[in-house]
Design an enzyme around this catalytic site. Sequence first.
Site, PDB file in Angstrom:
ATOM      1  N   SER A   1      51.466  29.543  32.347  1.00  0.00           N
ATOM      2  CA  SER A   1      52.485  30.515  32.744  1.00  0.00           C
ATOM      3  C   SER A   1      52.668  31.585  31.656  1.00  0.00           C
ATOM      4  O   SER A   1      51.760  32.370  31.408  1.00  0.00           O
ATOM      5  CB  SER A   1      53.800  29.805  33.070  1.00  0.00           C
ATOM      6  OG  SER A   1      54.719  30.687  33.673  1.00  0.00           O
TER       7      SER A   1
ATOM      8  N   HIS B   1      57.394  31.156  40.055  1.00  0.00           N
ATOM      9  CA  HIS B   1      56.105  30.846  40.686  1.00  0.00           C
ATOM     10  C   HIS B   1      56.286  30.451  42.154  1.00  0.00           C
ATOM     11  O   HIS B   1      55.708  29.478  42.631  1.00  0.00           O
ATOM     12  CB  HIS B   1      55.370  29.745  39.921  1.00  0.00           C
ATOM     13  CG  HIS B   1      55.025  30.129  38.516  1.00  0.00           C
ATOM     14  ND1 HIS B   1      54.087  31.090  38.212  1.00  0.00           N
ATOM     15  CD2 HIS B   1      55.538  29.704  37.326  1.00  0.00           C
ATOM     16  CE1 HIS B   1      54.023  31.228  36.898  1.00  0.00           C
ATOM     17  NE2 HIS B   1      54.894  30.411  36.334  1.00  0.00           N
TER      18      HIS B   1
END
Length: 753
Positions: free
Chosen positions: A86, A191
């Site tokens: 990430s 996400h």
Amino acid sequence: MKAYLFPGQGSQRAGMGGSLFAAYDQLSTTASRILGYDIATRCLHDPDKSLNDTLYTQPALYVVGALMYLDKTAEENPPDYMLGHSLGEYVALFAAGAFSFETGLELVKKRAEIMSGVKHGGMAAVVGLTMDQVLEVLHKYDYRHIDIANYNSREQVVISGLKEEVLAAQADFQANGARLYFPLNVSGAFHSRYMAAATEAFRSFLTSYHFQPLQRPVIANVTARPYDQHNVAALLVEQLTNPVKWYESISFLRSAGVHTFTEVGPGNVLTKLNDFITAAPMEITTATNGATAKQTVNGNGHTPAAELVIKATSLGTAAFRQRYKIRYAYLSGAMVHGIASKELVIRMAKAGMMGFLGTGGVDPVKVAADIRYIQEALQQGEAYGINLLNSPREEEMVDVLLQYKVPNVEAAAYIQVSKALVRLRLTGLRQLPDGTVVSPVRIIAKLSRPEVAENFLRPAAPALVAALLQEQKITAAEAALATAIPVADDICVEADSGGHTDMGVAFTLLPTMIRLRDDLCTRHGYRQRINVGAAGGIGTPEAAAAAFVLGADFILTGSINQCTVEAATSDAVKDLLQNINVQDTAYAPAGDMFETGARVQVLKKGVLFPGRANKLYELYKQYNSIDEIDADTREQIASRYFQRSFEAVYQDCEAYYPPEKFAAAKANPKQMMAYLFRWYFGYSGKIAETGDEQQRVNFQVHCGPALGAFNQWVKGTPLENWRNRHADDIALKIMQGAADILHERVKIFTEAS
């Protein structure tokens, strides 16, 4: 070979960075200037306890990760691969030379600002269940507002979505075998689809940045494969709404020969996670059209077995699902007169698919109201689309689509690309920093003929672009970019279907269109893939599976959705439709193209419309005026078909057609006869939609044999009754059934081999 792993949010802790801030004091000072606060003090002491706030966490982790990388590579050579989790992906890209330390921090600062502004979301880690098992729980308990955020290991998945659903799901996951369900301390649904608004803001921000060629391969979270030199910005944007494919990324690196993984960043979260992954058999994944081949490799590198796993969520192509931000490569098509209702569109969107609102024959004012309704209901980035027909009111509809910034449009009934459609395509056209040209409106063209497909697969005709520029309906910049993209982003090949149809066969049409697509994409050098979908005749899992095997990137259904609770047609029509079989449809003239002999496929069982419509067309071909038809036949038409006198129908036509057209028809008896007969087609459609039981025999219901096949599939189940049918539930059953069928077929073929 070796790889560096850069951790993301969750690894932060007070004291991180240690002496590195003093060792790299110039960079520390630069970072503090960019951020507007002393980064060293915040990382080392966290005086205001804000280190766990996304707004500060992400910049802090980036700075510490970058300094740790510089310190480590001062003593040893850089690794063969970089991989970040990430936020850690930004450190990996900095390490690979995509941008400077300063640029990376500016990007991360903006990313943190945007993400921290997304509220009311939640995330939770689920341990002890595989990805498939997590998806099964979400489907079983109808958690429609939860997405997969991270696929960290074989049995560790992070979910993300609306906070209340994430919290409510804990009991159900634990009841289904989860060893641990741990809600994460985050403010947003990272996400997931709920970051869509952040995506648009971040995409706009990135347009002012240019990325340098990568000096080392970086594995992208979105694809679990290396970045190429042209997709850095696009993948950073997509990362916000797409899951982190960590498990697949590590598996890919192991298959590439990486044996040494070193975590570079605070803590050892990724090291522990990697120990867990490498202790278990590794899965090397490749995917084509939904068939996900997983080769299992044990610790000593040998391959004990080969397994093929086919899932509903992987049918079609990932490129199509990612483009439209949907979980399933499944669309529901528009139906005339708004039968594909706003409720149907919303239900499909919330189930992770996309539906198109039917606009044919609907007043643009009502279409605008329906669009507002849909947009109000879908505020979490769910996908939806609106139909655009090649019709006399096309220009008005384009105005509505542009006014409400509709993102996805289904273009249907086009033989030639119109000026209005090109205006829709080119308005707002812009070029990204990597050279990619994008339009705010994605167009999926539904078609049945190669020559029509070629019109949509090419850039807009220069004459149409020039005319729009001269009329000042597009800008010079938009006109200049027109040659870089095709008219349609994607095409949908329609075989034997309900409504207007060329009676094509999918087995011949689809491969031909795919080859045509490949040829034209090569010739024009488009940067983005054009997906080819399949429609017509799809009403069962077997039909869907066949479409995907033929190479369809997605499927689109129509007739089966007309017999659902959400469809905006009458209960009387649905009662008829739920009982038909595959042989219970027929071809009749198309009312809107009556004179040309164009045909539509309609319901035959329980109605007389097909026979009567065909009779009218035969009379039109045989005679030159209504007066030439014998008196008995005229009486039969008036009393049985029209249920009113020719004089009354004449008056209706006079009120409907523009004065100049009606005046011309009065001077042409054959055209007047056509107008009178056309009236019957409009009348028969309206009484079907309203459900006038007294006129049931005259119902005109567009329908293909796919619904008959669907009815036989669900016979003896609750879905036999249309009142239990919902468009999204049907779609999920078809997709899961198709995945199961393909899994079994491939298993049989593999065993035979």
